[in-house]
Write a protein that holds these residues in place. Structure first.
Motif, short mmCIF file in Angstrom:
data_model
loop_
_atom_site.label_atom_id
_atom_site.label_comp_id
_atom_site.label_asym_id
_atom_site.label_seq_id
_atom_site.Cartn_x
_atom_site.Cartn_y
_atom_site.Cartn_z
N GLY A 71 66.09 -15.64 -34.45
CA GLY A 71 66.80 -15.39 -33.41
C GLY A 71 68.17 -14.91 -32.93
O GLY A 71 68.20 -14.96 -31.90
N VAL A 94 57.10 -7.08 -36.51
CA VAL A 94 58.88 -7.08 -35.84
C VAL A 94 58.12 -8.80 -35.95
O VAL A 94 57.49 -9.85 -35.47
CB VAL A 94 58.89 -7.29 -34.49
N THR A 97 62.86 -12.64 -33.91
CA THR A 97 64.38 -11.92 -33.13
C THR A 97 63.73 -12.94 -31.53
O THR A 97 63.05 -13.87 -31.74
CB THR A 97 63.76 -11.05 -32.81
N THR A 102 57.71 -6.58 -25.00
CA THR A 102 57.76 -5.01 -25.15
C THR A 102 58.30 -3.24 -24.77
O THR A 102 58.26 -3.06 -25.24
CB THR A 102 56.39 -4.83 -25.92
N PHE A 121 53.58 -7.91 -34.47
CA PHE A 121 54.77 -9.43 -34.22
C PHE A 121 54.36 -10.63 -34.99
O PHE A 121 53.47 -11.43 -33.88
CB PHE A 121 54.18 -9.38 -32.71
N CYS A 124 57.31 -14.67 -32.88
CA CYS A 124 58.17 -14.44 -31.83
C CYS A 124 57.85 -15.33 -30.46
O CYS A 124 57.00 -15.01 -29.62
CB CYS A 124 58.06 -12.71 -30.62
N LEU A 127 58.23 -14.36 -26.76
CA LEU A 127 57.83 -13.02 -26.44
C LEU A 127 57.06 -13.48 -24.91
O LEU A 127 56.26 -14.57 -25.45
CB LEU A 127 57.35 -12.45 -27.77
N CYS A 148 52.55 -15.91 -31.64
CA CYS A 148 53.81 -15.83 -30.02
C CYS A 148 53.21 -16.72 -29.04
O CYS A 148 52.31 -16.21 -28.42
CB CYS A 148 53.66 -14.30 -29.88
#
Length: 201
Positions: A71, A94, A97, A102, A121, A124, A127, A148
């Motif tokens: 991250g 992805v 991070t 988005t 994704f 994440c 997110l 996510c």
């Protein structure tokens, strides 16, 4: 190439890392275009690929993968990716991070891009906002949100990012989404070419 050293149309694929940005030399064939694919594995490589002084122009890219399990890449860092992507012909992945939205990649009002292949994704954790995808009507491959947990899926009409998607040509995979999945998440979806997989939600 085959055994005779001839390049087979459709087999050309150039993969680089953003750290070196090296380009393979291939034989030219009429009507065949070769585009780079990038795998970015650190913030250093991200800044080399998409420098924040706008010193690199946009290009057509085949596939783009961003790996950041720790991250270290912020929304601000990732927002410069769209400056480098004129068109993304294939898949966008992805992993990790510190991305929260988005919109950093896809929002049309910010000159974002739309991947023409699969969109994934994974892991994440930060997110939440998928609003960058609100104008999408189709996905050219898979649409995957894997681990996510905080993505918002039940915003009000006109704000739900997934509500305009009518077709996913690959599979839809929602894994480990912990927010309540309700309302109009996929209210326009008519066709899925692969599986519709929901797990741990």
């Amino acid at each position: 190439e085959n055994a005779a050293g001839e390049i087979i149309p459709g087999s050309l694929k150039t993969t680089t890392t953003a750290k070196t940005l090296s380009r393979k030399t291939v034989k030219e064939m009429p009507g065949v275009h070769v585009y780079n694919s990038y795998v970015i594995n650190s913030r250093e490589e991200l800044l080399a690929f998409a420098p924040q002084d706008f010193s690199k122009g946009a290009e057509v890219i085949q596939n783009l993968t961003i790996n950041d399990p720790n991250g270290t890449m912020s929304d601000h860092d990732l927002s410069f990716v769209k400056v480098r992507v004129e068109r993304l012909l294939g898949d966008f992945v992805v992993v990790g991070t510190a991305l929260t939205s988005t919109e950093q990649f896809f929002l049309k009002a910010l000159d974002g891009f739309t991947p023409e292949g699969s969109v994934t994704f994974k892991n994440c954790q930060s997110l939440t906002n998928l609003n960058g995808m609100k104008d999408w009507t189709s996905v050219g491959g898979d649409l995957v949100f894997d681990n996510c947990p905080n993505i918002a899926t039940n915003w009000a009409p006109g704000q739900n990012c997934l509500q305009s998607i009518t077709e996913v040509k690959g599979s839809v995979k929602l894994i480990g989404v912990q927010t309540q999945m309700a309302g109009i998440t996929f209210n326009s979806l008519k066709k899925v070419g692969g599986d519709f997989h929901v797990e741990g939600c």
